[in-house]
Design a protein around this motif. Structure first.
Motif, short mmCIF file in Angstrom:
data_model
loop_
_atom_site.label_atom_id
_atom_site.label_comp_id
_atom_site.label_asym_id
_atom_site.label_seq_id
_atom_site.Cartn_x
_atom_site.Cartn_y
_atom_site.Cartn_z
N ARG A 196 0.73 -1.24 0.10
CA ARG A 196 0.08 0.39 0.14
C ARG A 196 0.89 1.66 0.08
NH1 ARG A 196 -5.54 -0.81 2.31
NH2 ARG A 196 -5.77 1.98 2.14
N TRP A 197 1.88 1.62 1.02
CA TRP A 197 2.33 2.28 0.80
C TRP A 197 3.50 2.63 -0.51
CZ3 TRP A 197 5.44 2.21 6.58
CH2 TRP A 197 4.88 3.71 6.79
N SER A 198 3.78 1.88 -0.48
CA SER A 198 4.82 1.49 -2.38
C SER A 198 3.64 1.99 -3.63
CB SER A 198 5.10 0.91 -2.44
OG SER A 198 4.94 -0.68 -3.13
N ASN A 199 2.38 2.44 -3.17
CA ASN A 199 1.30 2.05 -3.96
C ASN A 199 1.45 1.11 -5.10
OD1 ASN A 199 -0.86 3.82 -5.23
ND2 ASN A 199 -0.24 4.58 -6.83
N ASP A 200 1.76 -0.26 -5.25
CA ASP A 200 2.12 -1.29 -4.86
C ASP A 200 2.94 -2.04 -6.37
OD1 ASP A 200 -0.19 -2.72 -4.14
OD2 ASP A 200 -1.97 -1.63 -5.75
N ARG A 201 4.35 -0.66 -6.33
CA ARG A 201 5.03 -0.91 -6.71
C ARG A 201 6.32 -2.49 -5.67
NH1 ARG A 201 8.65 3.74 -5.78
NH2 ARG A 201 7.52 4.55 -4.74
N PHE A 202 6.17 -2.19 -4.67
CA PHE A 202 6.33 -3.44 -3.58
C PHE A 202 5.07 -3.94 -4.17
CE2 PHE A 202 10.51 -2.22 -1.39
CZ PHE A 202 11.21 -2.08 -2.75
N ALA A 242 1.38 5.00 13.37
CA ALA A 242 1.87 5.16 11.91
C ALA A 242 1.24 4.98 10.70
CB ALA A 242 3.15 4.11 11.64
N ARG A 243 0.95 6.52 9.68
CA ARG A 243 0.45 7.09 8.63
C ARG A 243 0.45 5.79 7.89
NH1 ARG A 243 -3.75 10.66 7.56
NH2 ARG A 243 -3.68 10.69 5.68
N VAL A 244 0.15 5.68 6.78
CA VAL A 244 0.44 4.17 5.49
C VAL A 244 -0.21 5.24 4.64
CG1 VAL A 244 0.57 2.52 4.04
CG2 VAL A 244 1.01 2.74 7.10
N ASP A 245 0.54 6.11 4.10
CA ASP A 245 0.40 6.69 3.04
C ASP A 245 1.16 6.99 1.94
OD1 ASP A 245 -0.53 9.18 1.14
OD2 ASP A 245 -0.79 11.01 3.11
N PRO A 246 0.56 6.57 0.46
CA PRO A 246 1.29 6.23 -0.87
C PRO A 246 2.18 7.35 -1.46
CG PRO A 246 -0.85 4.93 -0.53
CD PRO A 246 -1.28 5.59 0.64
N ASP A 304 0.80 10.26 -6.80
CA ASP A 304 -0.14 11.66 -6.97
C ASP A 304 -1.43 10.92 -6.49
OD1 ASP A 304 -0.51 10.64 -9.88
OD2 ASP A 304 0.70 11.97 -10.16
N HIS A 305 -2.05 11.68 -7.14
CA HIS A 305 -3.69 11.59 -6.93
C HIS A 305 -4.24 11.19 -7.70
CE1 HIS A 305 -4.57 14.40 -3.20
NE2 HIS A 305 -4.06 15.39 -3.24
N GLY A 306 -3.20 10.82 -8.52
CA GLY A 306 -4.00 10.75 -10.48
C GLY A 306 -3.99 9.32 -10.27
N THR A 307 -2.61 8.81 -9.91
CA THR A 307 -2.10 7.54 -9.62
C THR A 307 -2.81 6.79 -8.19
OG1 THR A 307 0.24 7.89 -8.64
CG2 THR A 307 -0.55 7.77 -11.42
N LEU A 308 -2.91 7.40 -7.51
CA LEU A 308 -2.98 6.94 -5.52
C LEU A 308 -4.41 5.69 -5.90
CD1 LEU A 308 -1.99 7.92 -2.93
CD2 LEU A 308 -4.51 8.71 -2.64
N ARG A 309 -3.91 4.31 -5.23
CA ARG A 309 -4.50 3.24 -5.00
C ARG A 309 -5.51 2.90 -3.98
NH1 ARG A 309 -1.84 -1.60 -8.01
NH2 ARG A 309 -1.13 -0.72 -10.98
N TYR A 310 -4.87 3.37 -3.01
CA TYR A 310 -4.88 3.66 -1.98
C TYR A 310 -4.83 5.17 -1.14
CZ TYR A 310 -3.72 -1.15 -2.98
OH TYR A 310 -3.71 -2.52 -3.14
N GLU A 311 -6.07 5.03 0.11
CA GLU A 311 -6.34 6.20 1.23
C GLU A 311 -5.43 5.68 2.36
OE1 GLU A 311 -7.78 8.92 0.82
OE2 GLU A 311 -8.20 8.13 -0.99
N PRO A 312 -4.91 6.93 2.37
CA PRO A 312 -3.97 6.74 4.03
C PRO A 312 -4.80 5.83 5.15
CG PRO A 312 -4.14 8.95 3.62
CD PRO A 312 -4.74 8.59 2.77
#
Length: 326
Positions: A252-258, A286-290, A296-304
């Motif tokens: 989630r943190w990596s926006n699915d890069r990992f 701890a806030r997990v925020d991609p 960015d907002h255009g590619t964001l897959r997960y909310e914090p």
């Protein structure tokens, strides 16, 4: 298909921090690149030359074998509590979408906190003292010694993870000031020869948190779902290594890069299997925020999400004792 060659082995030599030494930038960059490649492709790797003393591992392994040799009724004297500390018997865990409970026993510990700790007094979930068995006093020093040693390795590993993500190596440190690390001794009895195909030591699942560091004995049985061709491959024991994988929070943190990759255990060896799994996870709040990692907002897959809230939700979904006591 049963080859470990597709799960890379990463040499961690020179990466352990001490009071007088930090990894040199060239080594840190090399390990960071290798971790990035492994985590974007398969989500798993072996960590060699990890720096956790073999004597610490051996002591924890022997403690695990001694603990699980006790009768079940004795082990239940340290039965898991609502802080997720203690003994879980066969049938106590069912992975999401699994048809049958996992065929395993396990004993869980976390960060040792006294009852007067501010977070414990405030009722923060999963926090407090561990539930050590009164019938085996030697378990506490053996397993908590391993807990501390593997936790220190996890902290150094996250420096390389951060580097691989293009972050300051110290990025995760401030998110781990009071870590939610959970360490479990796990015992897998031999699965009956005529087991149904939907019976697993651990059913296919992804891990809940950031990173998992697994010690496994020489029996084998761990399998990983290879993303590239959607097939199961073995992750056999390699002496002197830990198996490391990405969990859902880091994905989630990596926006699915990992990749947080499906894995399972099937113990058809006819032998008992032992492992020690450590889920090295952040402070509860701890806030997990991609967006912190470049989404960015255009590619964001997960909310914090708060790390502890996510982990607690997954534990509530999979552990029978929490449903019984709800």
């Amino acid at each position: 298909m049963s080859s470990s060659s597709r799960i890379p082995i990463i040499d961690f030599s020179g990466m352990r921090s001490t009071d007088t030494h930090a990894p040199d930038p060239v080594t840190l960059a090399r390990v960071g690149r290798e971790i990035h490649d492994a985590c974007t492709q398969i989500g798993f790797f072996y960590l060699a030359n990890h720096g956790v003393p073999q004597a610490v591992i051996d002591r924890a392994e022997q403690a695990a074998r001694s603990f699980f040799a006790f009768p079940v009724d004795t082990k239940r004297r340290a039965a898991v509590n609502m802080r997720h500390r203690g003994f879980n018997a066969l049938g106590d865990a069912t992975m999401y979408q699994a048809k049958r409970p996992d065929y395993k026993e396990f004993f869980s510990i976390g960060l040792e906190l006294p009852e007067d700790d501010p977070d414990v007094l405030a009722g923060q979930a999963l926090r407090g003292p561990n539930n050590w068995p009164d019938f085996m006093p030697e378990l506490q020093p053996a397993l908590y010694g391993y807990y501390d040693a593997i936790g220190a390795c996890g902290a150094d590993l996250l420096r390389a993870v951060a580097c691989g993500l293009g972050l300051d190596p110290a990025f995760f440190a401030s998110r781990y000031t009071k870590r939610m690390q959970r360490t479990q001794m796990v015992y897998y009895p031999p699965q009956p020869p005529m087991s149904d195909e939907d019976q697993f030591g651990v059913a296919p699942h992804t891990d809940y948190g950031c990173i998992t560091l697994l010690w496994q004995d020489n029996v084998g049985g761990l399998q990983v779902r290879e993303i590239a061709n959607d097939t199961w491959i073995d992750a056999p024991p390699i002496p002197g290594t830990f198996v490391v994988n990405v969990g859902d929070l880091l994905a989630r943190w990596s926006n699915d890069r990992f990749r947080s990759t499906l894995h399972r255990v099937i113990n058809t060896s006819g032998r008992e299997r032992y492992s020690i799994a450590t889920f090295y996870d952040p402070t509860y709040d701890a806030r997990v925020d991609p967006r912190e990692l470049g989404a960015d907002h255009g590619t964001l897959r997960y909310e914090p999400v708060a790390a502890g809230d996510y982990i607690l939700g997954r534990i509530n979904d999979s552990m029978a004792y929490r449903k019984r006591r709800a």
